[in-house]
Design a protein around this motif. Structure first.
Motif, PDB file in Angstrom:
ATOM      1  N   GLY A  26      12.236  15.385   7.790  1.00  0.00           N
ATOM      2  CA  GLY A  26      11.913  16.640   6.670  1.00  0.00           C
ATOM      3  C   GLY A  26      11.358  14.813   5.825  1.00  0.00           C
ATOM      4  N   ALA A  27      11.518  13.379   5.992  1.00  0.00           N
ATOM      5  CA  ALA A  27      11.592  12.485   5.046  1.00  0.00           C
ATOM      6  C   ALA A  27      10.602  11.453   6.069  1.00  0.00           C
ATOM      7  CB  ALA A  27      12.968  11.958   4.517  1.00  0.00           C
ATOM      8  N   PHE A  28      10.025  10.998   6.932  1.00  0.00           N
ATOM      9  CA  PHE A  28       9.409  10.219   7.667  1.00  0.00           C
ATOM     10  C   PHE A  28       8.474  10.933   8.226  1.00  0.00           C
ATOM     11  CE2 PHE A  28      12.815   8.106   6.099  1.00  0.00           C
ATOM     12  CZ  PHE A  28      12.336   7.018   5.011  1.00  0.00           C
ATOM     13  N   ARG A  29       6.897  10.102   8.370  1.00  0.00           N
ATOM     14  CA  ARG A  29       6.204  10.635   9.586  1.00  0.00           C
ATOM     15  C   ARG A  29       5.400   9.452  10.465  1.00  0.00           C
ATOM     16  NH1 ARG A  29       1.421  10.374   8.207  1.00  0.00           N
ATOM     17  NH2 ARG A  29       1.390  10.855   5.886  1.00  0.00           N
ATOM     18  N   LEU A  30       5.341   9.800  11.927  1.00  0.00           N
ATOM     19  CA  LEU A  30       4.346   8.547  12.008  1.00  0.00           C
ATOM     20  C   LEU A  30       3.131   8.946  12.427  1.00  0.00           C
ATOM     21  CD1 LEU A  30       6.113   7.502  14.965  1.00  0.00           C
ATOM     22  CD2 LEU A  30       6.658   6.368  12.236  1.00  0.00           C
TER      23      LEU A  30
END
Length: 77
Positions: A26-30
């Motif tokens: 929920g806090a990081f995405r690529l």
């Protein structure tokens, strides 16, 4: 009310391992280039976000307290 963190990813250092997105989805995405981004630049303090920063193989994630700018991770040594 708990602490708020400013989350930054140094994309010049990020190798796109995806460990952060797996640890704190929920806090990081690529992105398409497999570079990590925080989903929001500020977030409530949380164990998954800290674990993602600690688990980054190249220490590309920095966390600071929003109100004071004090560094949470990596720790000052």
């Amino acid at each position: 009310m708990g602490d708020r963190w400013r989350i930054e990813v140094d994309r010049g250092v990020c190798i796109g391992s995806g460990m952060c997105a797996a640890t704190a989805p929920g806090a990081f995405r690529l992105d398409g280039a497999r570079q990590s981004h925080p989903t929001e630049p500020e977030a409530d303090a949380s164990e998954p976000v800290l674990a993602a920063a600690e688990g980054c193989p190249v220490e590309a994630i920095a966390i600071r307290l929003t109100d004071t700018g004090e560094q949470v991770f990596p720790p000052d040594e």
